[in-house]
Design a protein around this motif. Structure first.
Motif, PDB file in Angstrom:
ATOM      1  N   ALA B  33     -53.388 138.742  -5.775  1.00 22.64           N
ATOM      2  CA  ALA B  33     -53.017 138.250  -4.440  1.00 22.64           C
ATOM      3  C   ALA B  33     -52.127 137.008  -4.483  1.00 22.64           C
ATOM      4  N   GLY B  34     -51.930 136.446  -5.654  1.00 23.30           N
ATOM      5  CA  GLY B  34     -51.158 135.194  -5.760  1.00 23.30           C
ATOM      6  C   GLY B  34     -49.686 135.381  -5.409  1.00 23.30           C
ATOM      7  N   PRO B  35     -48.960 134.290  -5.180  1.00 23.07           N
ATOM      8  CA  PRO B  35     -47.534 134.363  -4.835  1.00 23.07           C
ATOM      9  C   PRO B  35     -46.718 134.965  -5.970  1.00 23.07           C
ATOM     10  N   LYS B  36     -45.744 135.789  -5.597  1.00 17.40           N
ATOM     11  CA  LYS B  36     -44.909 136.471  -6.597  1.00 17.40           C
ATOM     12  C   LYS B  36     -43.455 136.525  -6.160  1.00 17.40           C
ATOM     13  N   VAL B  37     -42.562 136.507  -7.141  1.00 13.40           N
ATOM     14  CA  VAL B  37     -41.140 136.700  -6.861  1.00 13.40           C
ATOM     15  C   VAL B  37     -40.813 138.184  -6.949  1.00 13.40           C
ATOM     16  N   VAL B  38     -40.126 138.684  -5.931  1.00  5.58           N
ATOM     17  CA  VAL B  38     -39.727 140.090  -5.865  1.00  5.58           C
ATOM     18  C   VAL B  38     -38.216 140.133  -5.624  1.00  5.58           C
ATOM     19  N   ARG B  39     -37.546 141.094  -6.293  1.00  4.19           N
ATOM     20  CA  ARG B  39     -36.112 141.280  -6.017  1.00  4.19           C
ATOM     21  C   ARG B  39     -35.943 142.353  -4.954  1.00  4.19           C
ATOM     22  N   THR B  40     -35.205 142.024  -3.901  1.00 11.19           N
ATOM     23  CA  THR B  40     -35.006 142.997  -2.815  1.00 11.19           C
ATOM     24  C   THR B  40     -33.867 143.954  -3.151  1.00 11.19           C
ATOM     25  N   ASP B  41     -33.748 145.008  -2.329  1.00  5.78           N
ATOM     26  CA  ASP B  41     -32.672 145.977  -2.535  1.00  5.78           C
ATOM     27  C   ASP B  41     -31.291 145.333  -2.388  1.00  5.78           C
ATOM     28  N   GLU B  42     -31.225 144.248  -1.597  1.00  8.14           N
ATOM     29  CA  GLU B  42     -29.932 143.563  -1.395  1.00  8.14           C
ATOM     30  C   GLU B  42     -29.611 142.597  -2.525  1.00  8.14           C
ATOM     31  N   GLY B  43     -30.521 142.500  -3.502  1.00  5.04           N
ATOM     32  CA  GLY B  43     -30.244 141.615  -4.626  1.00  5.04           C
ATOM     33  C   GLY B  43     -30.721 140.186  -4.441  1.00  5.04           C
TER      34      GLY B  43
END
Lengths: 426, 426
Positions: B33-43
């Motif tokens: 559940a902790g904070p995470k960095v995610v890459r979106t489809d837009e980069g």
């Protein structure tokens, strides 16, 4: 300069509307629905219009009271100095304070007449607004030519009608329009909307100044519901920098080069910081925000287009050349609690100690007269217009500090203010 | 003083959290559940936590970009200088800019950690906040002792837990708590509520400064939805006077005499006007509002309790004695667009031309070190701590102005910033 030698023209005072403002000034079909003063069971005098009751007719009309009794009262005419609502008494109070000229903002209609604008019947709203302007220009200002800078109320709901009213008023010598700090927060199109263009054009064409009084956005500077009232009193005037920024960066300033704006009761000590901030914002960001003042810096535009004022602002006096010596005017703020009437001249003399006379004259009257196309000396010779000369003419007029809490005009607390004033200059 | 001879400790910079902040720092049951960095489809790289997506990881991390490309981007790590999120690169950038010490505010959690506080599971919120503070103090600041003023996030939803966290952090040398300008606008009890008393006591007991960053109230200074963005850029810093007034008139200031407050990124040129305004408000109104500072004027209280800062404020420098020479500190604001990194030292030298050396030292580092109990010279001798010495050590580190719009680190536009800096001092 000695206080006695000053000439004082105030660009920010207030009048409390007497009950007879609309008498004989409304078409017969609107007389019944027009604004009226009513006395409540608690002994307050309130204005009523369009289903609204304006509970505090004086806003904060405490002139002549001891400071222990300052507050959001008074709420009845007899709790105020008659100079608040009676123009003859007002001129006597001006004389006693040494004040030659005065621009008087409205009280119960709101600074931009939004009480009138709220009426569903727009013919009624228009009739009332025009009647108010007629009364203000003909009766209040007209009673003493050369003593008041006339000021008109706007018509918020129709910019074309508003423009026509600006032109009607300018034709009879009125070169000031009282307006809101932020039309958007009042529910009207913002400064950035083309809706207002007819008004900006009328103001430009007629040399009429857009006079924006602090507190006219309909939003108080309240940080939290349980904050002490001192927080709001401190912040309210600082809030006007929002209107300055809003207009300065707007297309209005660029497309209507004749439009001039007064930041009424806005103070001055914050201006140099503000000018540095806008120039830095321009330098750092204009390449991506697209701002363009035709090669000029925003601070230059400010000095061409904005008039500022203060009651007695030592920081503003120290920084007067960073503000612009042609952009500062003086205000008395009679009869509100920030005012130092009747010894405002002495306070001003203390704050401007060491400032050259020609600069003091710009601040105390020349800038105000130029911006507002106001020529008091057409009516009273300059040598009779000084603080000392006016006070001599007012000799015997009573400006005692009086307590209103313990009865009507009974308790005399302070010493005679003219004595106070004389001691201060001695 | 020459830029090279200055010692620079910045009380306001920003870090962009790298993706591994929470790695190995959360109990096993909270890792998912902790904070995470995610890459979106837009980069774009976005932080995700508790159902929220924080779309702009850098807020406005434009250091090293040409001004044409300033904006609310960047949104991906590779569009930023690595110094934004990599502490080793950060220290190289600090050296290249001649900056000895830096206090780094958080980005994605919000200035007061309100993203974490919003989690329904308060055990999770607590674990995440503490993990963040551990990472900030141990990993970011701990990597380079004497180069960073450590700063803790608060625990907004429980003042007792917050007080305990302040004490836990102070025990490991952290004497700054980042906080909101106005807890009431974030939905928490206001500054005037006794709710916060345990926090004020912990701050007082541990000599920890309440660091209030502009823009931390959750309210932007937006005058109208169609106002140009320049209006907001201009007004946002001026907004902090609301927090200053709110706290100054509060019971907190009177009942917790050890509490000290920093107005972070708040500028200084407005302070003398503000001090005059609060003293005038006190004089005119305290008899009915009941304010009482034990015989002192509010401006005296301000100078005892509030630290101010500027990037390069010519009005503040001119008025430094009206502000209080012991109340002004310097900030770099790396990597945001208001920063003049890497030539901030040269800008500061130009703005402080003619100011005595001892006063410049107070502004550039002594006041910051004293207020924040920060002793960089325990780690690096003073003669190696100057702008000139640090830059010599950084020779060869690339601080070119680079375009990020046309690809990744491809387009070289500006000249080498160290050359720029050398020209400015020559």
């Amino acid at each position: 300069m000695n206080a006695d030698d000053m000439i004082l023209v105030s660009v920010d005072d207030h009048l409390v509307e007497p009950p007879d403002v609309f008498e004989g000034r409304l078409p017969a079909r609107f007389v019944e629905a027009g604004p009226k003063v009513v006395r409540t069971d608690e002994g307050s005098d309130v204005w009523t219009f369009n289903g609204s009751v304006i509970p505090n007719i004086g806003l904060n009309a405490v002139a002549g009271r001891p400071r222990e009794e300052y507050g959001v009262e008074p709420t009845a005419f007899e709790e105020m100095r008659p100079g608040c609502y009676d123009v003859h008494e007002r001129v006597r109070d001006m004389n006693a304070g040494g004040v030659l000229g005065s621009m008087c903002f409205p009280s119960f209609p709101g600074f931009s007449g939004r009480l009138f604008a709220a009426a569903q019947d727009k013919d009624l709203a228009l009739a009332v607004t025009r009647a108010y302007n007629d009364w203000h220009i003909e009766e209040w200002c007209g009673a003493y030519p050369g003593r008041f800078i006339p000021m008109g109320l706007p018509i918020l709901w129709d910019a074309e009608l508003c423009a026509a009213e600006v032109r009607r008023n300018a034709a009879r010598g009125c070169h000031s329009l009282t307006f809101t700090e932020n039309p958007a927060t009042l529910g009207y199109p913002s400064f950035h909307d083309t809706y207002w263009d007819p008004v900006w054009k009328a103001l430009s064409d007629t040399g009429t100044v857009l006079s924006i009084h602090l507190g006219s956005s309909g939003k108080l500077s309240v940080t939290a519901s349980d904050a002490p009232i001192d927080v709001m009193i401190t912040l309210q005037p600082m809030n006007i920098c929002q209107a300055a920024a809003d207009l300065l960066w707007s297309r209005v300033i660029k497309e209507f080069p004749g439009l001039r704006i007064a930041l009424s009761e806005g103070g001055t000590g914050w201006i140099p910081y503000f000018l540095d901030r806008i120039d830095r914002t321009y330098e750092m960001h204009h390449l991506w925000t697209g701002q363009n003042f035709g090669g000029k810096m925003p601070s230059e535009i400010f000095r061409e287009r904005f008039l500022t004022c203060f009651i007695a602002d030592p920081v503003g006096v120290k920084l007067r050349h960073d503000i612009g010596i042609d952009n500062i005017s003086w205000e008395c703020d009679y009869p509100h609690s920030d005012s130092s009437w009747p010894s405002a001249a002495e306070e001003l003399a203390a704050v401007t100690a060491g400032v050259p006379d020609d600069e003091i004259n710009k601040i105390t009257f020349e800038n105000a007269c130029r911006w507002y196309s106001f020529d008091p000396f057409a009516h009273l010779p300059r040598e009779k217009s000084t603080v000392g000369a006016l006070r001599a003419a007012a000799a015997g007029h009573d400006v005692s500090v009086r307590s209103f809490d313990q009865g009507r005009f009974e308790k005399q607390i302070g010493v005679h203010a003219l004595d106070l004033a004389r001691n201060a200059t001695a």
